[in-house]
Design a protein around this motif. Structure first.
Motif, PDB file in Angstrom:
ATOM      1  N   ALA A  69      50.992  52.817  50.125  1.00 39.93           N
ATOM      2  CA  ALA A  69      50.868  53.831  51.174  1.00 39.93           C
ATOM      3  C   ALA A  69      51.135  55.219  50.603  1.00 39.93           C
ATOM      4  CB  ALA A  69      51.838  53.535  52.312  1.00 39.93           C
ATOM      5  N   ASN A  70      52.039  55.306  49.628  1.00 39.12           N
ATOM      6  CA  ASN A  70      52.364  56.606  49.043  1.00 39.12           C
ATOM      7  C   ASN A  70      51.385  57.043  47.967  1.00 39.12           C
ATOM      8  OD1 ASN A  70      54.757  57.262  50.497  1.00 39.12           O
ATOM      9  ND2 ASN A  70      55.763  55.609  49.405  1.00 39.12           N
ATOM     10  N   VAL A  71      50.764  56.098  47.272  1.00 37.09           N
ATOM     11  CA  VAL A  71      49.859  56.429  46.176  1.00 37.09           C
ATOM     12  C   VAL A  71      48.412  56.557  46.655  1.00 37.09           C
ATOM     13  CG1 VAL A  71      49.012  55.601  43.938  1.00 37.09           C
ATOM     14  CG2 VAL A  71      51.413  55.370  44.513  1.00 37.09           C
ATOM     15  N   ALA A  72      48.116  56.126  47.854  1.00 33.39           N
ATOM     16  CA  ALA A  72      46.735  56.121  48.354  1.00 33.39           C
ATOM     17  C   ALA A  72      46.124  57.516  48.440  1.00 33.39           C
ATOM     18  CB  ALA A  72      46.681  55.448  49.722  1.00 33.39           C
ATOM     19  N   ILE A  73      46.940  58.549  48.523  1.00 29.67           N
ATOM     20  CA  ILE A  73      46.423  59.914  48.650  1.00 29.67           C
ATOM     21  C   ILE A  73      45.759  60.380  47.351  1.00 29.67           C
ATOM     22  CG2 ILE A  73      48.572  61.045  48.011  1.00 29.67           C
ATOM     23  CD1 ILE A  73      46.154  62.230  50.703  1.00 29.67           C
ATOM     24  N   LEU A  74      46.162  59.835  46.203  1.00 36.83           N
ATOM     25  CA  LEU A  74      45.624  60.314  44.925  1.00 36.83           C
ATOM     26  C   LEU A  74      44.132  60.033  44.759  1.00 36.83           C
ATOM     27  CD1 LEU A  74      48.632  59.436  42.627  1.00 36.83           C
ATOM     28  CD2 LEU A  74      48.028  61.650  43.594  1.00 36.83           C
ATOM     29  N   PRO A  75      43.647  58.796  44.919  1.00 34.76           N
ATOM     30  CA  PRO A  75      42.202  58.607  44.768  1.00 34.76           C
ATOM     31  C   PRO A  75      41.400  59.314  45.855  1.00 34.76           C
ATOM     32  CG  PRO A  75      43.264  56.510  45.286  1.00 34.76           C
ATOM     33  CD  PRO A  75      44.333  57.527  45.098  1.00 34.76           C
ATOM     34  N   LEU A  76      41.952  59.382  47.053  1.00 32.34           N
ATOM     35  CA  LEU A  76      41.261  60.090  48.126  1.00 32.34           C
ATOM     36  C   LEU A  76      41.108  61.575  47.778  1.00 32.34           C
ATOM     37  CD1 LEU A  76      40.103  59.977  51.064  1.00 32.34           C
ATOM     38  CD2 LEU A  76      42.344  60.813  51.755  1.00 32.34           C
ATOM     39  N   GLY A  77      42.157  62.166  47.254  1.00 32.54           N
ATOM     40  CA  GLY A  77      42.090  63.568  46.844  1.00 32.54           C
ATOM     41  C   GLY A  77      41.080  63.799  45.740  1.00 32.54           C
ATOM     42  N   TYR A  78      41.007  62.879  44.788  1.00 31.40           N
ATOM     43  CA  TYR A  78      40.039  63.005  43.694  1.00 31.40           C
ATOM     44  C   TYR A  78      38.609  62.924  44.219  1.00 31.40           C
ATOM     45  CZ  TYR A  78      37.358  62.033  39.525  1.00 31.40           C
ATOM     46  OH  TYR A  78      36.416  62.091  38.540  1.00 31.40           O
ATOM     47  N   VAL A  79      38.339  61.969  45.088  1.00 31.45           N
ATOM     48  CA  VAL A  79      36.989  61.820  45.647  1.00 31.45           C
ATOM     49  C   VAL A  79      36.608  63.058  46.449  1.00 31.45           C
ATOM     50  CG1 VAL A  79      35.629  60.514  47.329  1.00 31.45           C
ATOM     51  CG2 VAL A  79      37.004  59.312  45.634  1.00 31.45           C
ATOM     52  N   MET A  80      37.520  63.545  47.267  1.00 28.68           N
ATOM     53  CA  MET A  80      37.211  64.722  48.088  1.00 28.68           C
ATOM     54  C   MET A  80      37.020  65.963  47.225  1.00 28.68           C
ATOM     55  SD  MET A  80      39.637  64.167  51.331  1.00 28.68           S
ATOM     56  CE  MET A  80      38.699  63.999  52.813  1.00 28.68           C
ATOM     57  N   ALA A  81      37.809  66.112  46.178  1.00 22.67           N
ATOM     58  CA  ALA A  81      37.652  67.270  45.292  1.00 22.67           C
ATOM     59  C   ALA A  81      36.315  67.227  44.565  1.00 22.67           C
ATOM     60  CB  ALA A  81      38.800  67.318  44.294  1.00 22.67           C
ATOM     61  N   SER A  82      35.885  66.043  44.129  1.00 22.65           N
ATOM     62  CA  SER A  82      34.596  65.957  43.442  1.00 22.65           C
ATOM     63  C   SER A  82      33.449  66.245  44.409  1.00 22.65           C
ATOM     64  CB  SER A  82      34.418  64.601  42.780  1.00 22.65           C
ATOM     65  OG  SER A  82      34.392  63.573  43.754  1.00 22.65           O
ATOM     66  N   ARG A  83      33.559  65.793  45.650  1.00 24.15           N
ATOM     67  CA  ARG A  83      32.528  66.109  46.646  1.00 24.15           C
ATOM     68  C   ARG A  83      32.485  67.602  46.941  1.00 24.15           C
ATOM     69  NH1 ARG A  83      33.365  61.206  50.971  1.00 24.15           N
ATOM     70  NH2 ARG A  83      32.531  59.568  49.645  1.00 24.15           N
ATOM     71  N   ASP A  84      33.651  68.219  47.034  1.00 20.57           N
ATOM     72  CA  ASP A  84      33.698  69.663  47.266  1.00 20.57           C
ATOM     73  C   ASP A  84      33.056  70.423  46.112  1.00 20.57           C
ATOM     74  OD1 ASP A  84      34.885  69.494  49.723  1.00 20.57           O
ATOM     75  OD2 ASP A  84      36.915  69.809  48.963  1.00 20.57           O
ATOM     76  N   ALA A  85      33.326  69.981  44.891  1.00 18.88           N
ATOM     77  CA  ALA A  85      32.766  70.669  43.723  1.00 18.88           C
ATOM     78  C   ALA A  85      31.246  70.555  43.713  1.00 18.88           C
ATOM     79  CB  ALA A  85      33.352  70.093  42.446  1.00 18.88           C
ATOM     80  N   SER A  86      30.720  69.384  44.042  1.00 15.19           N
ATOM     81  CA  SER A  86      29.260  69.235  44.034  1.00 15.19           C
ATOM     82  C   SER A  86      28.613  70.024  45.173  1.00 15.19           C
ATOM     83  CB  SER A  86      28.859  67.761  44.120  1.00 15.19           C
ATOM     84  OG  SER A  86      29.241  67.214  45.361  1.00 15.19           O
ATOM     85  N   SER A  87      29.233  70.042  46.342  1.00 12.47           N
ATOM     86  CA  SER A  87      28.654  70.822  47.442  1.00 12.47           C
ATOM     87  C   SER A  87      28.750  72.317  47.154  1.00 12.47           C
ATOM     88  CB  SER A  87      29.328  70.495  48.768  1.00 12.47           C
ATOM     89  OG  SER A  87      30.645  70.979  48.801  1.00 12.47           O
ATOM     90  N   LYS A  88      29.810  72.737  46.502  1.00 12.41           N
ATOM     91  CA  LYS A  88      29.941  74.155  46.143  1.00 12.41           C
ATOM     92  C   LYS A  88      28.890  74.546  45.114  1.00 12.41           C
ATOM     93  CE  LYS A  88      33.440  77.546  44.992  1.00 12.41           C
ATOM     94  NZ  LYS A  88      34.843  77.793  44.685  1.00 12.41           N
ATOM     95  N   ALA A  89      28.619  73.665  44.163  1.00 11.91           N
ATOM     96  CA  ALA A  89      27.576  73.943  43.163  1.00 11.91           C
ATOM     97  C   ALA A  89      26.205  74.038  43.829  1.00 11.91           C
ATOM     98  CB  ALA A  89      27.571  72.851  42.097  1.00 11.91           C
ATOM     99  N   GLN A  90      25.936  73.165  44.803  1.00  9.61           N
ATOM    100  CA  GLN A  90      24.664  73.235  45.524  1.00  9.61           C
ATOM    101  C   GLN A  90      24.557  74.531  46.316  1.00  9.61           C
ATOM    102  OE1 GLN A  90      24.659  69.678  47.881  1.00  9.61           O
ATOM    103  NE2 GLN A  90      23.820  68.412  46.236  1.00  9.61           N
ATOM    104  N   GLU A  91      25.638  74.940  46.961  1.00  7.57           N
ATOM    105  CA  GLU A  91      25.622  76.192  47.713  1.00  7.57           C
ATOM    106  C   GLU A  91      25.387  77.385  46.801  1.00  7.57           C
ATOM    107  OE1 GLU A  91      29.255  76.436  49.884  1.00  7.57           O
ATOM    108  OE2 GLU A  91      28.747  74.755  51.196  1.00  7.57           O
ATOM    109  N   GLN A  92      26.001  77.373  45.623  1.00 10.20           N
ATOM    110  CA  GLN A  92      25.795  78.472  44.684  1.00 10.20           C
ATOM    111  C   GLN A  92      24.356  78.508  44.186  1.00 10.20           C
ATOM    112  OE1 GLN A  92      28.829  77.874  41.715  1.00 10.20           O
ATOM    113  NE2 GLN A  92      30.298  79.157  42.816  1.00 10.20           N
ATOM    114  N   GLU A  93      23.757  77.350  43.979  1.00  6.74           N
ATOM    115  CA  GLU A  93      22.361  77.293  43.550  1.00  6.74           C
ATOM    116  C   GLU A  93      21.449  77.857  44.638  1.00  6.74           C
ATOM    117  OE1 GLU A  93      19.000  76.861  41.406  1.00  6.74           O
ATOM    118  OE2 GLU A  93      21.037  76.604  40.676  1.00  6.74           O
TER     119      GLU A  93
END
Length: 136
Positions: A69-93
């Motif tokens: 329950a305490n460690v579950a936030i780490l993979p979720l944060g990684y997945v969300m950060a990678s999605r944010d980075a890809s959407s930000k790159a698309q917006e910049q393009e």
């Protein structure tokens, strides 16, 4: 200590509601991650209260559940950060393409203006420019 744990659960749950409904961050996934982290914190407080008042957590299964329950936030944060980075790159393009289009449109408009001005000056004779300025 039980009262402090219950107050911690309540505060974590209220902060989860704040992040979900209030949307304080500009990036939506940051709000979701913060709400999930608040829920994980609430679960941690609940597990702490259970550990203090019951025999929960004395076997390896419940201890594993508490850790997960305490460690579950780490993979979720990684997945969300990678999605944010890809959407930000698309917006910049997209933004780059729009700025490029705008630059070409400005050059074309300037060319059209120069052609129209030259035609006006040539059609009106020598005094056309002065007459235009006087009429303005």
């Amino acid at each position: 200590k039980t009262l402090a744990g219950l107050i911690g659960i309540l505060m974590a749950f209220l902060s989860c509601i704040l992040f979900e409904k209030g949307q304080p961050f500009h990036i939506a996934s940051s709000n979701t991650a913060a709400a999930f982290a608040s829920l994980a914190l609430s679960a941690s407080y609940a597990c702490g209260v259970l550990l203090m008042n019951t025999t929960y957590g004395e076997d390896w299964v419940s201890g594993t559940i508490i850790c997960m329950a305490n460690v579950a936030i780490l993979p979720l944060g990684y997945v969300m950060a990678s999605r944010d980075a890809s959407s930000k790159a698309q917006e910049q393009e997209v933004r780059h393409r729009l700025y490029s289009k705008l630059g070409h449109a400005q050059v074309e408009d300037r060319r059209n203006y120069d052609v129209a001005w030259e035609g006006y000056v040539n059609h009106g004779g020598e005094g056309a420019e002065q007459t235009l300025y006087e009429n303005l």
